[in-house]
Design a protein around this motif. Structure first.
Motif, PDB file in Angstrom:
ATOM      1  N   TYR A   1       7.127   7.414  -9.371  1.00 16.95           N
ATOM      2  CA  TYR A   1       7.796   6.410 -10.084  1.00 16.95           C
ATOM      3  C   TYR A   1       9.275   6.500  -9.559  1.00 16.95           C
ATOM      4  CZ  TYR A   1       4.094   5.285 -13.022  1.00 16.95           C
ATOM      5  OH  TYR A   1       2.753   4.904 -13.738  1.00 16.95           O
ATOM      6  N   ASN A   2      10.122   5.519  -9.176  1.00 11.13           N
ATOM      7  CA  ASN A   2      11.273   5.506  -9.035  1.00 11.13           C
ATOM      8  C   ASN A   2      12.045   4.637 -10.254  1.00 11.13           C
ATOM      9  OD1 ASN A   2      10.923   2.671  -8.759  1.00 11.13           O
ATOM     10  ND2 ASN A   2      10.298   2.971  -6.835  1.00 11.13           N
ATOM     11  N   THR A   3      13.299   4.181 -10.165  1.00 10.20           N
ATOM     12  CA  THR A   3      13.919   3.828 -11.201  1.00 10.20           C
ATOM     13  C   THR A   3      14.149   2.250 -11.475  1.00 10.20           C
ATOM     14  OG1 THR A   3      16.431   3.719 -10.455  1.00 10.20           O
ATOM     15  CG2 THR A   3      15.366   5.872 -11.379  1.00 10.20           C
ATOM     16  N   ALA A   4      13.626   1.523 -10.616  1.00 11.19           N
ATOM     17  CA  ALA A   4      13.522  -0.026 -10.496  1.00 11.19           C
ATOM     18  C   ALA A   4      14.739  -0.569  -9.846  1.00 11.19           C
ATOM     19  CB  ALA A   4      13.545  -0.628 -11.747  1.00 11.19           C
ATOM     20  N   ARG A   5      15.690   0.377  -9.162  1.00 16.67           N
ATOM     21  CA  ARG A   5      16.858  -0.328  -8.651  1.00 16.67           C
ATOM     22  C   ARG A   5      17.492   0.844  -7.539  1.00 16.67           C
ATOM     23  NH1 ARG A   5      20.248  -4.202 -10.716  1.00 16.67           N
ATOM     24  NH2 ARG A   5      21.270  -5.609  -8.890  1.00 16.67           N
ATOM     25  N   CYS A   6      18.232   0.172  -6.545  1.00 16.93           N
ATOM     26  CA  CYS A   6      18.760   0.819  -5.526  1.00 16.93           C
ATOM     27  C   CYS A   6      19.633   2.065  -5.882  1.00 16.93           C
ATOM     28  CB  CYS A   6      19.387   0.095  -4.348  1.00 16.93           C
ATOM     29  SG  CYS A   6      20.503  -1.271  -5.171  1.00 16.93           S
TER      30      CYS A   6
ATOM     31  N   GLY B   1       4.992  -2.924 -11.072  1.00 16.73           N
ATOM     32  CA  GLY B   1       5.610  -3.229  -9.909  1.00 16.73           C
ATOM     33  C   GLY B   1       6.998  -3.167  -9.279  1.00 16.73           C
ATOM     34  N   GLY B   2       7.569  -2.680 -10.462  1.00 16.24           N
ATOM     35  CA  GLY B   2       9.192  -2.652 -10.387  1.00 16.24           C
ATOM     36  C   GLY B   2       9.256  -0.875 -10.017  1.00 16.24           C
ATOM     37  N   ILE B   3       8.548  -0.013 -10.442  1.00 16.49           N
ATOM     38  CA  ILE B   3       9.022   1.324 -10.601  1.00 16.49           C
ATOM     39  C   ILE B   3       7.824   2.246  -9.664  1.00 16.49           C
ATOM     40  CG2 ILE B   3      10.169   1.364 -12.729  1.00 16.49           C
ATOM     41  CD1 ILE B   3       7.747   2.450 -14.017  1.00 16.49           C
ATOM     42  N   SER B   4       6.674   1.493  -9.239  1.00  9.97           N
ATOM     43  CA  SER B   4       5.865   2.366  -8.403  1.00  9.97           C
ATOM     44  C   SER B   4       6.386   2.618  -7.001  1.00  9.97           C
ATOM     45  CB  SER B   4       4.266   1.779  -8.535  1.00  9.97           C
ATOM     46  OG  SER B   4       3.921   1.836 -10.026  1.00  9.97           O
ATOM     47  N   SER B   5       6.240   3.858  -6.413  1.00  8.95           N
ATOM     48  CA  SER B   5       6.411   4.037  -5.031  1.00  8.95           C
ATOM     49  C   SER B   5       5.354   4.946  -4.615  1.00  8.95           C
ATOM     50  CB  SER B   5       7.791   5.010  -5.301  1.00  8.95           C
ATOM     51  OG  SER B   5       8.015   5.417  -3.828  1.00  8.95           O
ATOM     52  N   PRO B   6       5.198   4.734  -3.280  1.00  7.82           N
ATOM     53  CA  PRO B   6       4.532   5.690  -2.638  1.00  7.82           C
ATOM     54  C   PRO B   6       5.167   6.992  -2.625  1.00  7.82           C
ATOM     55  CG  PRO B   6       4.547   3.710  -1.227  1.00  7.82           C
ATOM     56  CD  PRO B   6       5.420   3.420  -2.461  1.00  7.82           C
ATOM     57  N   LEU B   7       4.460   8.024  -2.555  1.00 12.00           N
ATOM     58  CA  LEU B   7       5.174   9.391  -2.117  1.00 12.00           C
ATOM     59  C   LEU B   7       4.040  10.078  -1.303  1.00 12.00           C
ATOM     60  CD1 LEU B   7       7.280  11.624  -2.502  1.00 12.00           C
ATOM     61  CD2 LEU B   7       5.880  12.523  -4.312  1.00 12.00           C
ATOM     62  N   ILE B   8       4.554  10.465   0.014  1.00 17.03           N
ATOM     63  CA  ILE B   8       3.592  11.215   0.946  1.00 17.03           C
ATOM     64  C   ILE B   8       4.531  12.560   1.054  1.00 17.03           C
ATOM     65  CG2 ILE B   8       3.206  11.483   3.349  1.00 17.03           C
ATOM     66  CD1 ILE B   8       3.142   8.320   3.452  1.00 17.03           C
ATOM     67  N   MET B   9       3.809  13.682   0.827  1.00 20.03           N
ATOM     68  CA  MET B   9       4.273  15.062   0.903  1.00 20.03           C
ATOM     69  C   MET B   9       3.500  15.548   1.983  1.00 20.03           C
ATOM     70  SD  MET B   9       4.745  16.352  -2.770  1.00 20.03           S
ATOM     71  CE  MET B   9       5.810  17.802  -2.378  1.00 20.03           C
ATOM     72  N   HIS B  10       4.255  16.253   3.060  1.00 20.57           N
ATOM     73  CA  HIS B  10       3.776  16.675   4.289  1.00 20.57           C
ATOM     74  C   HIS B  10       4.088  18.091   4.818  1.00 20.57           C
ATOM     75  CE1 HIS B  10       2.666  17.241   8.627  1.00 20.57           C
ATOM     76  NE2 HIS B  10       1.723  16.674   8.223  1.00 20.57           N
ATOM     77  N   TRP B  11       3.786  19.195   4.879  1.00 24.03           N
ATOM     78  CA  TRP B  11       3.940  20.609   5.011  1.00 24.03           C
ATOM     79  C   TRP B  11       2.968  21.355   5.497  1.00 24.03           C
ATOM     80  CZ3 TRP B  11       6.697  24.066   0.798  1.00 24.03           C
ATOM     81  CH2 TRP B  11       7.073  25.294   1.482  1.00 24.03           C
TER      82      TRP B  11
END
Length: 580
Positions: free
Chosen positions: A64-69, A413-423
């Motif tokens: 999740y993000n915060t819905a704004r830039c 729809g406002g706060i969902s984000s992909p998160l890819i973690m690669h290490w």
């Protein structure tokens, strides 16, 4: 004096010895993209580089993000909720601690936390955490003053991709076309971000190869305006002529097959009717350019990966990719105005050409450098530097498949984000390409960086006592281990508010909107409001939100219910302070 020198020497040896088992960290964020745009999240846009990182790493299904830039950027950089960092809304001063429009001193950035642990620190791309954007103004919240050794940044939040406004290298404002340090044949901001990221990796390796580095790469793709290079647009010519519905259906089906969405989930209501679009060719062109912008960003991420491999640092680099908010339904430029009319492109320039050293006066330029007026509306075909348009709500609905709402709102729809973690050095082979289904949030990124860097979160920053971190480290997710989060997750933006505890979420639209209740495990699309069925659970979660809102500087509210973006007069602030 001798003891001080000895202590410094020992510290230096410890940092050097620990560098080998501490990763480089590259945090990459895109702008105004939807949850399903990437190929590895269900989309049809060509993103082979990010898809490869997902295949070799772990994907979150519920990050999740915060819905704004800018609230997202403040939250990402500091590990606390955006209001605690002083940026509960945009870059405006509302004379309330949570709404200063300027990153405060109580919340150190990731760079300020990692630098004492021996990390080199670099920032490229969008900054957008200060209202002071002019070269002759205060710079206390520019990247170098907030812990970054080097930066190539757009200080404000948006602008032309061919001629960005408030572009700075380190502490100096530069013209993109009069920059002796970067002279591409065609200037395009996405490429400039990628190229400077590659440059900083190469320079760091050559000059400080015994130290790890932290790099924050903040692309402006795919924020309006819809600007892209012709060769990228050509790849998507005619791709979207069928309209919105086929792509929503295909994306849902693919995201279910990838294990990102439950098999029983349905699409949220469709926002627009393609058959009623009066200029379908223009509408489809907006999505073609949008896809081209994402494609070009993915190509740039490929350059960054190639440089890590060239310098033999790929295996011990933690790369994280995410997005700042849901897809954008804003109508910027979709009709003309007095300064940027809805007119065809003139046959030749109608304005005096700009000098290479000239600067534009705002986010939306009046003209191109060679004298063409910048136009809006349906005569402004998306793509070129003399246009300034957004792709609209219908395509934002596609980008957010299958969720409800958009940037600004705190429904999924406002706060969902992909998160890819690669290490590669840390993700076991049997976990590569897997999906991770526990919830994560931007507040967790600082905690993650401090954890894997073996750093200490500072007790003081710029002489001020720091605000404790709100998040948890995401490092356990690399091998699909539980995060063991003990606290709820919270949101507020423009009065839109939410709480997530376990699989339950309450969410409301606007300051006066009623609380809705959803079981996210079985209804990620938020189609079945259970508030009437479980009123006690609503009361419990809403009570948590009220306590948090006081603690995290969300209250007192600055929002007028009729116009959440309107300036607030001092007497309104006082009234709201008494009411809360």
């Amino acid at each position: 004096m001798r003891s001080i020198v000895w202590c410094v020497a020992v510290l230096g040896m410890a940092l050097s010895a620990g560098a080998a088992d501490r990763p480089n960290i590259i945090l990459i964020m895109s702008d105004d993209m939807g949850w399903s745009d990437l190929g590895c999240y269900g989309g049809e846009i060509q993103t082979p580089q990010l898809d490869a990182l997902a295949a070799g790493g772990v994907r979150f299904t519920q990050f999740y993000n915060t819905a704004r830039c800018c609230p997202t950027r403040a939250c990402l950089l500091t590990g606390v909720y955006p209001h605690q960092a002083g940026i509960g809304h945009m870059m405006d001063e509302r004379n309330l601690p949570g709404y200063r429009g300027d990153l405060n001193k109580h919340t150190p950035t990731i760079a300020e936390a990692l630098k004492p642990a021996g990390y080199g620190t670099y920032q490229v791309g969008k900054w957008h955490v200060t209202r002071h954007v002019q070269d002759n103004g205060p710079k206390h919240n520019w990247p170098q003053q907030r812990g970054f050794d080097r930066n190539y940044s757009m200080i404000t939040g948006a602008g032309s991709f061919f001629d960005p406004w408030t572009l700075v290298r380190d502490n100096t404002t530069i013209s993109p076309v009069a920059d002796p340090d970067y002279t591409p044949e065609t200037y395009y901001f996405t490429d400039a971000i990628s190229d400077h990221a590659v440059r900083y990796i190469a320079d760091h390796t050559r000059e400080q190869g015994d130290k790890p580095f932290f790099m924050y790469v903040a692309y402006t793709a795919a924020h309006w305006p819809m600007h892209a290079l012709p060769e990228d647009i050509a790849k998507y010519k005619g791709k979207y002529d069928a309209g919105y519905a086929p792509f929503r259906e295909a994306r849902l089906k693919k995201s279910i097959s990838l294990g990102l969405i439950g098999d029983g989930e349905k699409l949220s209501p469709q926002a627009e009717d393609w058959s009623k679009v009066d200029n379908q060719a223009w509408e489809a062109a907006g999505m073609e350019v949008y896809a081209a912008m994402i494609d070009r960003m993915d190509q740039g991420i490929g350059k960054i990966v190639d440089e890590l491999k060239r310098t033999k640092q790929f295996d011990n680099t933690l790369v994280m990719f995410l997005q700042d908010n849901g897809a954008c339904a804003e109508l910027m430029g979709r009709t003309g105005n007095m300064k940027h009319p809805d007119i065809p492109r003139p046959d030749k320039p109608t304005l005096p050409a700009m000098k290479p050293t000239d600067f534009h006066s705002g986010i939306v330029p009046d003209q191109t450098r060679d004298g063409y007026p910048v136009r809006m509306g349906k005569n402004a075909w998306p793509g070129g530097p003399d246009t300034y348009v957004a792709y609209g709500r219908g395509w934002a609905n596609v980008s957010n498949t299958p969720f409800r709402e958009y940037k600004h709102w705190v429904h999924e729809g406002g706060i969902s984000s992909p998160l890819i973690m690669h290490w590669p050095a840390r993700v076991d082979a049997e976990h590569r390409g897997k999906v991770y289904k526990e919830a994560g949030h931007l507040i967790d990124l600082m905690a993650t960086c401090v954890d894997v860097a073996k750093a200490r979160f500072p007790a003081l920053n710029h002489g001020e006592k720091t605000v404790p971190l709100e998040g948890v480290s995401l490092a356990p997710a690399l091998n699909l281990t539980s995060l063991k989060r003990s606290k709820p997750l919270y949101w507020e933006h423009e009065g839109n508010r939410a709480v997530r505890l376990g699989t339950w979420k309450v969410v409301a639209k606007g300051k006066e909107g009623p609380w809705e209740l959803y079981d996210i495990e079985h209804d990620r699309v938020e189609s079945r409001n259970l508030a009437g069925k479980h009123p006690e659970r609503v009361k419990e979660l809403a009570g948590y939100w009220d306590v948090w809102a006081e603690r995290a500087l969300v209250k007192p509210w600055p929002w007028d219910a009729a116009d959440p973006g309107a300036p607030v007069r001092p007497n309104q602030n006082r009234n709201r302070r008494r009411a809360n």
